[in-house]
Every structure is written in structure tokens, then in C-alpha cells.
Write a protein that holds these residues in place. Structure first.
Motif, PDB file in Angstrom:
ATOM      1  N   ILE A  53       0.828  -1.194   0.000  1.00 21.24           N
ATOM      2  CA  ILE A  53       0.000   0.000   0.000  1.00 21.24           C
ATOM      3  C   ILE A  53       0.868   1.252   0.000  1.00 21.24           C
ATOM      4  CG2 ILE A  53      -1.599   1.330   1.456  1.00 21.24           C
ATOM      5  CD1 ILE A  53      -2.967  -1.271   2.176  1.00 21.24           C
ATOM      6  N   GLU A  54       2.065   1.163   0.601  1.00 20.13           N
ATOM      7  CA  GLU A  54       2.967   2.315   0.643  1.00 20.13           C
ATOM      8  C   GLU A  54       3.486   2.682  -0.748  1.00 20.13           C
ATOM      9  OE1 GLU A  54       3.065   0.270   4.598  1.00 20.13           O
ATOM     10  OE2 GLU A  54       3.163  -0.339   2.494  1.00 20.13           O
ATOM     11  N   SER A  55       3.504   1.735  -1.668  1.00 25.29           N
ATOM     12  CA  SER A  55       3.956   2.021  -3.041  1.00 25.29           C
ATOM     13  C   SER A  55       3.032   1.298  -4.012  1.00 25.29           C
ATOM     14  CB  SER A  55       5.407   1.570  -3.227  1.00 25.29           C
ATOM     15  OG  SER A  55       5.569   0.216  -2.819  1.00 25.29           O
ATOM     16  N   PRO A  56       1.777   1.772  -4.144  1.00 20.96           N
ATOM     17  CA  PRO A  56       0.749   1.036  -4.885  1.00 20.96           C
ATOM     18  C   PRO A  56       1.039   0.874  -6.369  1.00 20.96           C
ATOM     19  CG  PRO A  56       0.002   3.256  -4.351  1.00 20.96           C
ATOM     20  CD  PRO A  56       1.285   3.038  -3.591  1.00 20.96           C
ATOM     21  N   ASN A  57       1.790   1.759  -6.964  1.00 24.52           N
ATOM     22  CA  ASN A  57       2.057   1.686  -8.392  1.00 24.52           C
ATOM     23  C   ASN A  57       3.413   1.068  -8.705  1.00 24.52           C
ATOM     24  OD1 ASN A  57      -0.405   3.017  -9.037  1.00 24.52           O
ATOM     25  ND2 ASN A  57       0.548   4.983  -8.523  1.00 24.52           N
ATOM     26  N   ARG A  58       4.057   0.553  -7.693  1.00 24.64           N
ATOM     27  CA  ARG A  58       5.397  -0.003  -7.876  1.00 24.64           C
ATOM     28  C   ARG A  58       5.307  -1.519  -7.929  1.00 24.64           C
ATOM     29  NH1 ARG A  58      10.497   2.358  -6.256  1.00 24.64           N
ATOM     30  NH2 ARG A  58      12.157   0.817  -6.430  1.00 24.64           N
ATOM     31  N   ILE A  64      16.153  -8.267  -8.800  1.00 21.76           N
ATOM     32  CA  ILE A  64      15.045  -7.554  -9.429  1.00 21.76           C
ATOM     33  C   ILE A  64      13.817  -8.447  -9.332  1.00 21.76           C
ATOM     34  CG2 ILE A  64      14.130  -6.499 -11.524  1.00 21.76           C
ATOM     35  CD1 ILE A  64      16.957  -6.121 -12.516  1.00 21.76           C
ATOM     36  N   LYS A  65      12.751  -7.921  -8.756  1.00 21.36           N
ATOM     37  CA  LYS A  65      11.490  -8.650  -8.694  1.00 21.36           C
ATOM     38  C   LYS A  65      10.433  -7.856  -9.448  1.00 21.36           C
ATOM     39  CE  LYS A  65       8.177 -10.878  -5.621  1.00 21.36           C
ATOM     40  NZ  LYS A  65       7.785 -11.177  -4.237  1.00 21.36           N
ATOM     41  N   GLY A  66       9.673  -8.533 -10.293  1.00 25.50           N
ATOM     42  CA  GLY A  66       8.614  -7.874 -11.031  1.00 25.50           C
ATOM     43  C   GLY A  66       8.973  -7.471 -12.443  1.00 25.50           C
ATOM     44  N   TRP A  67      10.191  -7.806 -12.886  1.00 24.62           N
ATOM     45  CA  TRP A  67      10.570  -7.533 -14.272  1.00 24.62           C
ATOM     46  C   TRP A  67      10.006  -8.632 -15.161  1.00 24.62           C
ATOM     47  CZ3 TRP A  67      13.675 -10.349 -17.702  1.00 24.62           C
ATOM     48  CH2 TRP A  67      13.989  -9.699 -18.896  1.00 24.62           C
ATOM     49  N   HIS A  68       9.340  -8.273 -16.236  1.00 24.63           N
ATOM     50  CA  HIS A  68       8.726  -9.182 -17.200  1.00 24.63           C
ATOM     51  C   HIS A  68       7.455  -9.819 -16.638  1.00 24.63           C
ATOM     52  CE1 HIS A  68       8.299 -11.699 -20.667  1.00 24.63           C
ATOM     53  NE2 HIS A  68       8.425 -12.817 -19.969  1.00 24.63           N
ATOM     54  N   GLN A  69       7.524 -10.350 -15.416  1.00 22.75           N
ATOM     55  CA  GLN A  69       6.345 -10.908 -14.761  1.00 22.75           C
ATOM     56  C   GLN A  69       6.344 -10.446 -13.310  1.00 22.75           C
ATOM     57  OE1 GLN A  69       6.580 -15.174 -15.217  1.00 22.75           O
ATOM     58  NE2 GLN A  69       6.033 -15.119 -17.399  1.00 22.75           N
ATOM     59  N   GLU A 101      10.524  -4.371  -7.898  1.00 25.09           N
ATOM     60  CA  GLU A 101      11.380  -4.106  -6.747  1.00 25.09           C
ATOM     61  C   GLU A 101      12.804  -4.481  -7.136  1.00 25.09           C
ATOM     62  OE1 GLU A 101      10.419  -2.747  -4.060  1.00 25.09           O
ATOM     63  OE2 GLU A 101       8.295  -3.167  -3.762  1.00 25.09           O
ATOM     64  N   ASN A 102      13.771  -3.632  -6.780  1.00 23.64           N
ATOM     65  CA  ASN A 102      15.154  -3.976  -7.089  1.00 23.64           C
ATOM     66  C   ASN A 102      16.056  -3.551  -5.944  1.00 23.64           C
ATOM     67  OD1 ASN A 102      16.158  -1.091  -7.794  1.00 23.64           O
ATOM     68  ND2 ASN A 102      14.372  -1.368  -9.118  1.00 23.64           N
ATOM     69  N   LEU A 142      15.634   0.281   0.795  1.00 25.52           N
ATOM     70  CA  LEU A 142      15.514  -1.084   1.295  1.00 25.52           C
ATOM     71  C   LEU A 142      14.060  -1.513   1.461  1.00 25.52           C
ATOM     72  CD1 LEU A 142      18.279  -1.062   4.064  1.00 25.52           C
ATOM     73  CD2 LEU A 142      18.395  -2.211   1.847  1.00 25.52           C
ATOM     74  N   ARG A 143      13.147  -0.530   1.566  1.00 28.72           N
ATOM     75  CA  ARG A 143      11.719  -0.790   1.806  1.00 28.72           C
ATOM     76  C   ARG A 143      11.556  -1.765   2.975  1.00 28.72           C
ATOM     77  NH1 ARG A 143      12.749   0.169  -3.107  1.00 28.72           N
ATOM     78  NH2 ARG A 143      13.211  -1.931  -3.786  1.00 28.72           N
ATOM     79  N   LEU A 144      12.173  -1.400   4.078  1.00 23.96           N
ATOM     80  CA  LEU A 144      12.165  -2.233   5.279  1.00 23.96           C
ATOM     81  C   LEU A 144      10.918  -1.913   6.098  1.00 23.96           C
ATOM     82  CD1 LEU A 144      15.322  -3.036   7.345  1.00 23.96           C
ATOM     83  CD2 LEU A 144      13.080  -2.861   8.409  1.00 23.96           C
ATOM     84  N   ASP A 145      10.008  -2.884   6.189  1.00 23.60           N
ATOM     85  CA  ASP A 145       8.700  -2.655   6.807  1.00 23.60           C
ATOM     86  C   ASP A 145       8.671  -2.928   8.299  1.00 23.60           C
ATOM     87  OD1 ASP A 145       7.165  -1.837   4.526  1.00 23.60           O
ATOM     88  OD2 ASP A 145       7.289  -3.895   3.789  1.00 23.60           O
ATOM     89  N   TRP A 146       9.402  -3.945   8.758  1.00 16.89           N
ATOM     90  CA  TRP A 146       9.388  -4.249  10.191  1.00 16.89           C
ATOM     91  C   TRP A 146      10.618  -5.047  10.599  1.00 16.89           C
ATOM     92  CZ3 TRP A 146       9.735  -9.395   9.959  1.00 16.89           C
ATOM     93  CH2 TRP A 146       8.912 -10.137   9.119  1.00 16.89           C
ATOM     94  N   PHE A 147      10.873  -5.018  11.905  1.00 11.99           N
ATOM     95  CA  PHE A 147      11.871  -5.886  12.526  1.00 11.99           C
ATOM     96  C   PHE A 147      11.142  -6.909  13.391  1.00 11.99           C
ATOM     97  CE2 PHE A 147      14.662  -2.279  11.639  1.00 11.99           C
ATOM     98  CZ  PHE A 147      15.782  -2.932  11.141  1.00 11.99           C
ATOM     99  N   GLN A 148      11.736  -8.068  13.513  1.00 12.04           N
ATOM    100  CA  GLN A 148      11.142  -9.155  14.293  1.00 12.04           C
ATOM    101  C   GLN A 148      12.198  -9.759  15.209  1.00 12.04           C
ATOM    102  OE1 GLN A 148      10.014 -13.194  12.486  1.00 12.04           O
ATOM    103  NE2 GLN A 148       8.030 -12.149  12.506  1.00 12.04           N
TER     104      GLN A 148
END
Length: 446
Positions: A43-48, A74-79, A51-52, A379-385
Motif C-alpha cells: 500500500i505504501e507504493s501502490p504503483n510499484r 530484481i522482482k517484477g521484471w517481465h512478470q 522491486e530492485n 531497502l523498503r524495510l517494513d518491520w523488525f522481528q
């Protein structure tokens, strides 16, 4: 076999795993089981969609010295669901290159996915707790890698460690993937806000995702001693079935997961081993909900067991023993390393059969100290655990519950994990009666 005195083994054994695995390939390399095919919308980057990540790194260990490297993905390239990754590193002696493509949806299909990755590397002081299938073990001496063996029973030398892993996976048209081969997860701050993919009932027809897998994998490894060179290679196939009935396959908070597979060497490959192996894993997750300081509090339990019916112990005329039909020391009924029995060296124990149990308490913090650090937002780091864990395991020359549950090995530890760019990364610190290990990896251990 070359051994070293015990006092030489007391030096720090931090991070014997490959750094390429710690940055990118670890989660993929360790995960012989398939994963639920999915896409992620933050939701923080709805049009993205893409990811790389590109990271230079350096590391130093007792055996490898100082190494420099760079890794990227790279995630999301081509598919949308497809990931490409690569890394390279080198030092005075060590060097390596790893690359892979994961979750490529085969063109013109809805449910077929292909993945492939491989490594070429050369390492100083590779260690193998093995030898029982190469030369006879004298009477009265424990077989290297067995439950009662000493951690000084190993051989060690510089050499290559190359492997290739290719898999074809099929998302069954039932449960959460009844209408599509992939599950779409929507996340806010790395937490699931869309409909969970499973966990409310145990019924593969209506809940969770089921994935079948055909896998080919091979390995070549060498040990270059001063007077001789030992090497070995094999090619093998694996057939498996995963039922993932958790709410969020990447970071479950409730539900369960089961995995069953059979693997064997290939007769038509010029292999140094002839073997077969069965394994079964079951995980269960219990959610204790939110608290003042935690988004999630989860108890995660895992049981894994394996059995090699081809493994036999042959006795020689002088009372010595040699293993026939056993899988390589780093396959089959093996414990020790970054997934099972983390307080012990990589592939420390191996035998005909194995039993392993683990419990983790996963505490996902609301506090994220890097959330407002602008230069780290890539880094798009959302949380620590924060995680505490205990483990118990045993290998044995027979598959009997009474044997597998006596004189078990134990370890315990703590872990710091984070969700970054849709991946869980972890740093596990584990202690056993043989020392302390730190593992930097991708993905939960189960």
C-alpha cells in the motif's frame, strides 16, 4: 581423513555459510520445498510492481579471510512474481558467482512455473564431516557424522563447490489457487491486509494452496590436499507435494504447512552415489495477536523427519564398517547448518534416518528505527522481528522412534529478522555444546 585436535576447534566459527546465500540465494538454496506462487502489493507504493536492490558488501571469516562482493535482485521484471538475482565475491583464495531466476510463469500457461539457479565457487578450508562411504571406519571408532561422532572427525581442504538446481512447479486448481495459479497479497507495513490464503480450516479443496514439484539438482565438490585430491559429483531428481494452509505464506501468523518428497540419484548420470531418500515436514503457527509493542506474536512449531532406505552399513572381515547406498553427506538425513540445528556446523550430522523438532517465538515490533531514515528507504524495510528458538534433533542408523528420541542434540538461540522488499531476511545466533554459529540468510527456516 584428516582431523584436528579439539582445542583448534574452539576458535570462533561465525558464518561458515556462503555470503552469497546470506544476501540472496540462501532462502532459495535452502528451500528444496516449493513456495506458494504469489504477487505482493504494498500500500505504501501502490504503483510499484518492480522491486530492485543492489548492495556491495564485505565480510571476513577465520577460514576465508577478507572478501569483497556485490549482489543484486530484481522482482517484477517481465512478470510480477518473477525474481532475478545474482552475486559475485572474491578474496585472496575464495571466489564465487551465483545467479538465478525464480518463479517464471511459463508462457501460455496459468499454473506452471520454472526456477533455476547455480553456483560456481572456490573456497579455502572446506570442511566435510564425512568419509564413512569412502574408506572403512575402524572398529570402535564412530562413523563420521553419526550422532555419537566427534566434531574433530572431518576432513578439510581448499576446493570447488559447484551446484545447479532446476525445478518445475505446478499450482493445483484447488483451494486458494482454484481460479488462478497465484495468490495476491496486499500489505501495509509488511502486514497482510487482504484476505488470507488459508488457515481457517484444514481442507486442501477449499483452503490454502497446494503445489507439486519436479526438481533436478546436481553438485560437484573437491578437496585439494597436499598429496591428493578428493572429488565427487552427483545428479538427482526430487518429486514433492506442498500443502501450505497458512494465512500469509511469506510470514505466517496462523495455520499449518506440510511437505512430502522423494528423491533419488539418476542412473544415467555419471554419479559417485546411488541412493534414495524420503522426507516429511509439518509446521504449525499459533497467533497470540497484537500487543502494545508488537504487531504480531506468533509461536511457530516444526517437525521434520527423513529416511534413506538405500543406506546400508557393511561390515568388513576386520570389523571395520563402510556405508553403501548412502546419500552424499550434504543431502539426505542431514542436520546442522542454517535451517536445522543451527548451533552446529553445516551438515554436521548425517545417517540413515533423522528426526528434528523446533519451536520459535516470533515477536514483530511496532517500532522501526529505520522508517524515517531517508537514505535507507530504498531497502523498503517494513518491520523488525525478534525471535527466540530452541531445537532438538537426532540422526540414527535405523528408523525407530525409541532410537531417534534418545540422546538427542539440543541448541538454542536468538534471531533478528526484517521484512525488506517483500523478503524476510534473518540473522540467527545459535549455541550448542559444540560452539556458537551466526547465520545470515533469506527466509524463515520453516
Amino acid at each position: 581423513m584428516r582431523t584436528q585436535p579439539a582445542n583448534q576447534l574452539l576458535m570462533c566459527r561465525v558464518l561458515r555459510s556462503l555470503v552469497l546465500l546470506s544476501l540472496l540465494g540462501g532462502g532459495f538454496a535452502q528451500a528444496a520445498s516449493p513456495r506458494v506462487k504469489n504477487t505482493i502489493d504494498r500500500i505504501e507504493s501502490p504503483n510499484r510492481v518492480r522491486e530492485n536492490l543492489l548492495l556491495p558488501y564485505l565480510f571476513s571469516t577465520d577460514t576465508m579471510g577478507l572478501n569483497l562482493g556485490v549482489g543484486g535482485m530484481i522482482k517484477g521484471w517481465h512478470q510480477d512474481q518473477m525474481t532475478l538475482g545474482a552475486t559475485a565475491f572474491g578474496g585472496d583464495v575464495s571466489r564465487g558467482v551465483w545467479a538465478g531466476v525464480f518463479n517464471y510463469q511459463i508462457e501460455g500457461t496459468e499454473r506452471w512455473f520454472a526456477s533455476a539457479h547455480g553456483l560456481w565457487a572456490y573456497y579455502p578450508d572446506q570442511r566435510a564431516y564425512a568419509g564413512g562411504s569412502i574408506v572403512p571406519v575402524p572398529q570402535g571408532t564412530p562413523i563420521p557424522g553419526s550422532n555419537d561422532s566427534s566434531n574433530s572427525q572431518y576432513f578439510e581442504a581448499d576446493g570447488n563447490s559447484n551446484w545447479l538446481d532446476m525445478r518445475l512447479e505446478y499450482a493445483l486448481p484447488i483451494g486458494a489457487t482454484a481460479n488462478s495459479g497465484m495468490v495476491n497479497y496486499r500489505l501495509r507495513q509488511g502486514l497482510l491486509v487482504s484476505e488470507p490464503s488459508g488457515g481457517k480450516e484444514w481442507n486442501p479443496m477449499t483452503s490454502g494452496a497446494t503445489v507439486a514439484m519436479l526438481r533436478y539438482f546436481s553438485r560437484y565438490q573437491s578437496f585439494e590436499f597436499e598429496t591428493q585430491k578428493l572429488d565427487g559429483d552427483f545428479g538427482a531428481v526430487e518429486l514433492g507435494l506442498l500443502y501450505d494452509n497458512t494465512d500469509f505464506a511469506i510470514n505466517p501468523s496462523y495455520g499449518s504447512r506440510q511437505w512430502l518428497s522423494w528423491s533419488t540419484d539418476l542412473d544415467w548420470v555419471d554419479s559417485d552415489f546411488e541412493w534414495e531418500f524420503w522426507q516429511f515436514s509439518a509446521s504449525k503457527f499459533f497467533s497470540f495477536g497484537e500487543s502494545d509493542n508488537a504487531h504480531q506474536r506468533v509461536l511457530a512449531l516444526n517437525l521434520w523427519t527423513g529416511y534413506s532406505p538405500s543406506w546400508e552399513l557393511e561390515f568388513m572381515d576386520d570389523g571395520s564398517r563402510i556405508i553403501r547406498g548412502g546419500a552424499p553427506y550434504n543431502e539426505g538425513a542431514t542436520l546442522g547448518g542454517f535451517t536445522r540445528m543451527r548451533g552446529y556446523d553445516l551438515n554436521r550430522f548425517h545417517d540413515k534416518a533423522a528426526l528434528y523438532v523446533s519451536a520459535e517465538y516470533r515477536y514483530t515490533l511496532k517500532y522501526n528505527p529505520l522508517a524515517e531514515v531517508n537514505w535507507l528507504r530504498f531497502l523498503r524495510l517494513d518491520w523488525f522481528q525478534l525471535v527466540g528458538f530452541v531445537e532438538a534433533g537426532r540422526v540414527a542408523p535405523e528408523y525407530k522412534l525409541s532410537t531417534l528420541t534418545e540422546e538427542m542434540k539440543f541448541d538454542y538461540g536468538v534471531s533478528l529478522r526484517a521484512m525488506t522488499a517483500g523478503l524476510v531476511v534473518r540473522a540467527d545466533l545459535a549455541k550448542s555444546d559444540e560452539g556458537t554459529n551466526l547465520w545470515l540468510m533469506v527466509d524463515h527456516p520453516f
